[in-house]
Write a protein that holds these residues in place. Structure first.
Motif, PDB file in Angstrom:
ATOM      1  N   PHE A 148      -7.676   1.389   3.477  1.00  0.00           N
ATOM      2  CA  PHE A 148      -6.316   0.966   3.135  1.00  0.00           C
ATOM      3  C   PHE A 148      -6.331  -0.479   2.684  1.00  0.00           C
ATOM      4  N   ASP A 149      -5.654  -0.735   1.612  1.00  0.00           N
ATOM      5  CA  ASP A 149      -5.572  -2.089   1.092  1.00  0.00           C
ATOM      6  C   ASP A 149      -4.375  -2.749   1.752  1.00  0.00           C
ATOM      7  N   GLY A 150      -4.631  -3.493   2.777  1.00  0.00           N
ATOM      8  CA  GLY A 150      -3.505  -4.102   3.511  1.00  0.00           C
ATOM      9  C   GLY A 150      -3.299  -3.391   4.818  1.00  0.00           C
ATOM     10  N   PRO A 151      -2.052  -3.523   5.349  1.00  0.00           N
ATOM     11  CA  PRO A 151      -1.791  -2.950   6.675  1.00  0.00           C
ATOM     12  C   PRO A 151      -1.831  -1.418   6.641  1.00  0.00           C
ATOM     13  N   LEU A 159       2.568   6.292   4.203  1.00  0.00           N
ATOM     14  CA  LEU A 159       1.308   6.959   3.872  1.00  0.00           C
ATOM     15  C   LEU A 159       1.381   7.548   2.461  1.00  0.00           C
ATOM     16  N   ILE A 160       2.517   8.231   2.151  1.00  0.00           N
ATOM     17  CA  ILE A 160       2.671   8.827   0.823  1.00  0.00           C
ATOM     18  C   ILE A 160       2.571   7.739  -0.246  1.00  0.00           C
ATOM     19  N   ARG A 161       3.236   6.610   0.043  1.00  0.00           N
ATOM     20  CA  ARG A 161       3.211   5.511  -0.934  1.00  0.00           C
ATOM     21  C   ARG A 161       1.774   5.013  -1.131  1.00  0.00           C
ATOM     22  N   ARG A 166      -2.942   4.265  -4.615  1.00  0.00           N
ATOM     23  CA  ARG A 166      -4.375   4.143  -4.865  1.00  0.00           C
ATOM     24  C   ARG A 166      -5.056   5.492  -4.673  1.00  0.00           C
ATOM     25  N   PRO A 167      -4.767   6.454  -5.561  1.00  0.00           N
ATOM     26  CA  PRO A 167      -5.352   7.782  -5.370  1.00  0.00           C
ATOM     27  C   PRO A 167      -6.873   7.746  -5.401  1.00  0.00           C
ATOM     28  N   GLU A 168      -7.440   6.796  -6.138  1.00  0.00           N
ATOM     29  CA  GLU A 168      -8.902   6.779  -6.280  1.00  0.00           C
ATOM     30  C   GLU A 168      -9.583   6.485  -4.935  1.00  0.00           C
ATOM     31  N   ALA A 169      -8.882   5.751  -4.061  1.00  0.00           N
ATOM     32  CA  ALA A 169      -9.495   5.399  -2.778  1.00  0.00           C
ATOM     33  C   ALA A 169      -9.540   6.585  -1.827  1.00  0.00           C
ATOM     34  N   PHE A 170      -8.682   7.574  -2.085  1.00  0.00           N
ATOM     35  CA  PHE A 170      -8.570   8.679  -1.120  1.00  0.00           C
ATOM     36  C   PHE A 170      -9.047  10.022  -1.662  1.00  0.00           C
ATOM     37  N   ASP A 171      -9.311  10.104  -2.924  1.00  0.00           N
ATOM     38  CA  ASP A 171      -9.635  11.393  -3.519  1.00  0.00           C
ATOM     39  C   ASP A 171     -10.883  11.967  -2.846  1.00  0.00           C
ATOM     40  N   GLY A 172     -10.726  13.160  -2.294  1.00  0.00           N
ATOM     41  CA  GLY A 172     -11.850  13.818  -1.623  1.00  0.00           C
ATOM     42  C   GLY A 172     -12.173  13.230  -0.268  1.00  0.00           C
ATOM     43  N   ARG A 173     -11.362  12.254   0.198  1.00  0.00           N
ATOM     44  CA  ARG A 173     -11.668  11.589   1.473  1.00  0.00           C
ATOM     45  C   ARG A 173     -10.545  11.772   2.507  1.00  0.00           C
TER      46      ARG A 173
END
Lengths: 346, 465
Positions: A148-151, A159-161, A166-173
């Motif tokens: 997470f970038d930040g808090p 969470l949705i926001r 940053r979908p790239e940070a979570f895709d497949g993760r």
């Protein structure tokens, strides 16, 4: 000492005549009576792993040295199937699947048990003197702070926001339970869905990020710790607290819009050959000593209204007939179709 | 007072007790009815509540039914069952049928005997499922499937444990209420019985307080229910008063009618005695005169006795000075004593001894005592009358030096027509001491007759001061 006990246990496992069980058993262990003068055994069918429950069984046997305990572990669905469909002879059914336990009690598969410890339970932790909650576990998210970038998000909307930003940070993760295979996962998903429409939005968003689907909390926690997952949604907080490395970057997030609290419940099946021993064990679980042991030895949070009052976003899943709704096969199929449509996107 | 057992009426039960018992029975019946009606109302009220929640749950499911090309879509809302948990922890069963085929729920749950009407108007019925009595609601709804109307029936049933528990709780309260009501009624019925019977009690006390010769009719106001009793009592008093006055008249008449001919007989006999010299005739005439005297005395004493008995019930109490009375009586016996040369003396204590008594009775007693003393004394004898007090009682003694009693006891001598064994030669009726005893008894006093030392008799009449 431990080693000899373990050896004994293994010997017993081997020696036990395999019961012609029509349901899948994950593990079976016998705790012989410490007094060496065994009476009728206490047969427990449970969804809780043996090593978590063992300290409780030892403590119970210290008070009741004549009672051998047969401890059988199976999945929530299998526990339900064994009792509802096959009439298996167990003295106690311990399960985290509140909906299935509720269904068993509602359909008359449970015996009533009334004692001072059961009467002392709060109303939301007991149903009809048949279903007794002995531990309350918040359903939380495990998140990697780095991802997470930040808090860390405090609500599902946060969470949705974060996922959209940053979908790239979570895709497949992203990890979550597969409600098709996990009873606990199904219960969490249905409770989320009934609590708030945000859940479907969240599911859609997660579905767009190729989530990984799991059967157990343990596997999800391990993958978050190893960095394979950025977050695991809807896991049991008690397991997470026990397994997380305090110095690692995995954090437990209890959402402040609402956090469900799962009740781990016990019931005495109507087929119980030894209901007295089962009643004694329930009384022990609910007694002050039992509850202290649950907190200190198993890592499960004991039943506490004070804990719920301290964190107002904690919502215990109520033991009421509403739980029966999602056990209905039509309803279940309908929900799983919806869920699959939202989460498993081509 | 003299104990007269025949005056104590035979009692057959108590009005107060009967009244209290009957009021208590009424209270018990009312308490029972109260309990039953509260129970009934509670039962209906709780059943209505359960019905409305069941109906709402059933309708909530029916509302979510959708038609379509793929058949009926059924989506049971979570709240439909959740709301059923609001009454209590009851088991829930349901069954959904599409076109008569069970599609989900409990296929062995009973159907209503007659199908519910359309328009989501739930039909409620009671049946049993899995050994428990359940209350069920059923609705029917038509949905369009593939262009055809298909009937969907939704049945939701719930066991009645909570309802029974609530009704039992209310029934317990109703029972407590009934008991409280009964206790209150018990206290009130005792108070009511007492206040209702108060006039009777007051009337009884007023009649009981009356003096012996108070024969006035009862005139105090009484409740109308007691009027017949008082009227009858007054009639009875009037008859009694009439009978008593007739008795008095009769006694006076009898005295007159017996004494007058006897006096005439005696006078004629004396005249005849003077006229004849024939000794045999004179003896006969003397015998006749003695017999006439005897008869006159006997008649007098019989009448005296009758008067005493009559006055015993009809006493007229007044203050009497016993000394004065003894003096007057001695004076009246003076001539008789002189004839026989008997020395009649009185020894009266200095202050007057006053008692409350019937003058005629006391006079009658004293007269008989003096008459006896003089009669049984030898000529030249002496008779003394003393009046004094002894331990709160007035004591009149009449002492003589006559022939004594030759061992007879007071009780033997005071019987009616009983005489001593040593008095055959003296005229007497055997009534004199009976009269004295009656008087002593009527006035609450005592009479005793004993031999004197040195010969003679001591008759002692003691009366309360």
């Amino acid at each position: 000492m431990r080693r000899t006990i373990a050896a004994l246990v293994i010997a017993f496992c081997v020696a036990l005549p395999r019961l012609a069980l029509g349901f899948d058993v994950e593990e079976e262990q016998v705790f012989p009576a410490p007094s060496g003068a065994p009476t009728a055994p206490l047969r427990i069918l449970s969804t809780t792993d043996t090593e978590i429950f063992a300290p409780l069984l030892d403590a119970f046997q210290a008070d009741n040295p004549d009672v051998p305990i047969h401890y059988t572990v199976a999945s929530t669905q299998e526990v339900y199937k064994a009792l509802h469909d096959e009439g298996a002879a167990f003295d106690l059914a311990v399960s985290s699947a509140m909906d299935l336990q509720m269904k068993l009690a509602n359909d008359g598969f449970a015996l009533s048990h009334r004692s001072a410890p059961t009467q002392a339970l709060p109303g939301w932790a007991r149903w009809r003197d048949q279903l007794f909650a002995f531990a309350q576990e918040p359903v939380v998210m495990i998140a990697s702070a780095r991802a997470f970038d930040g808090p860390l998000p405090r609500t599902r909307s946060d969470l949705i926001r974060a996922l959209r930003d940053r979908p790239e940070a979570f895709d497949g993760r992203i990890g979550t339970y597969d409600p098709n295979r996990s009873g606990a996962g199904y219960l969490f998903a249905t409770q989320d869905a009934r609590q708030s429409d945000t859940y479907w939005r969240l599911s859609e968003v997660m579905g767009g990020l190729s989530p990984r689907l799991y059967d157990t909390t343990g596997a999800m926690i391990a993958d978050v710790q190893s960095g394979k997952l950025a977050l695991a949604y809807n896991v049991l907080g008690s397991y997470a607290e026990a397994q997380l490395d305090p110095d690692g970057d995995a954090r437990i997030v209890a959402f402040e819009d609402f956090t469900h609290v799962l009740l781990r419940t016990a019931l005495i099946p109507r087929t119980a050959p030894n209901p007295d021993a089962a009643g004694a064990f329930v009384d022990f679980l609910l007694s002050g000593d039992g509850q202290r042991l649950i907190a200190s030895e198993t890592g499960l949070p004991p039943i506490s209204e004070a804990a719920l009052a301290a964190d107002p976003y904690l919502r215990p899943i109520r033991l009421d007939p509403g739980l029966l709704v999602f056990v209905d096969p039509l309803k279940r199929q309908r929900f799983l179709n919806e869920w699959t449509a939202a989460v498993v996107q081509p | 007072m003299v104990n007269r057992p025949h005056l104590r009426p035979a009692t057959g039960g108590s009005i107060r007790r009967q009244l209290v018992v009957q009021l208590l029975i009424v209270a018990a019946v009312l308490s029972g009815l109260l309990y039953l009606s509260v129970r009934g109302v509670a039962d209906t009220a709780v059943e209505t509540t359960q019905d409305s929640i069941l109906g709402a749950a059933t309708i909530a499911i029916a509302e979510e039914l959708r038609g379509g090309e793929d058949g009926v879509s059924i989506d049971i809302p979570y709240t439909a069952f959740s709301m059923l948990g609001s009454i209590g922890e009851d088991r829930v069963f349901y069954r959904i049928l599409v076109g008569g085929e069970t599609v989900t729920g409990y296929p062995d749950l009973a159907l209503p005997e007659s199908p519910p009407g359309s328009g989501l108007d739930p039909r409620f019925f009671t049946t049993s499922y899995d050994g428990s009595e359940v209350r069920a609601a059923a609705v029917v709804r038509s949905v369009l499937v593939e262009g055809r109307n298909t009937e969907v029936m939704v049945i939701v049933a719930q066991t009645r444990g909570a309802k029974d528990a609530i009704v039992a709780q209310m029934a317990n309260r109703a029972a407590l209420l009934g008991l409280g009501f009964f206790a209150l009624a018990a206290v009130l019925s005792v108070i009511t019985a007492r206040s209702v019977l108060n006039p009777v009690q007051r009337l009884a006390e007023a009649v009981g307080r009356r003096g012996p010769d108070d024969l006035r009719p009862v005139e105090r106001p009484v409740p109308s229910e007691l009027a017949p009793l008082v009227r009858a009592l007054n009639g009875f008093i009037a008859r009694l008063s009439g009978a008593l006055s007739r008795t008095e008249t009769f006694i006076a008449e009898a005295a007159h009618h017996i004494r007058t001919p006897l006096a005439t007989l005696r006078t004629q006999a004396e005249i005849a005695l003077r006229k004849t010299d024939d000794e045999a005739t004179r003896d006969s005439l003397r015998a006749m005169i003695r017999a006439a005297d005897d008869s006159a005395r006997s008649a007098g004493q019989l009448l005296d006795h009758a008067a005493v008995v009559y006055r015993t019930d009809q006493r007229t109490e007044e203050r009497i000075d016993l000394c004065q009375l003894a003096r007057d009586m001695s004076d009246s016996f003076g001539p008789t004593a002189d004839i026989r040369d008997i020395d009649l003396t009185t020894d009266l204590c200095a202050p007057p001894v006053e008692i409350t008594a019937d003058r005629l009775l006391v006079e009658s007693a004293l007269r008989n005592l003096l008459d006896n003393a003089i009669k049984y004394s030898l000529p030249d004898g002496s008779v003394a009358v003393t009046v004094g007090t002894d331990g709160g009682r007035a004591v009149i003694r009449v002492l003589d030096r006559g022939r004594g009693l030759s061992g007879a006891r007071t009780t033997q001598l005071t019987g009616r027509f009983r005489r001593g064994t040593n008095v055959a030669d003296v005229v007497g009726s055997g009534l004199g001491l009976t009269i004295v005893r009656e008087v002593a008894r009527a006035q609450g006093g005592e009479f005793r007759i004993t031999e004197r030392e040195g010969g003679g008799t001591c008759a002692e009449l003691s009366l309360p001061l």
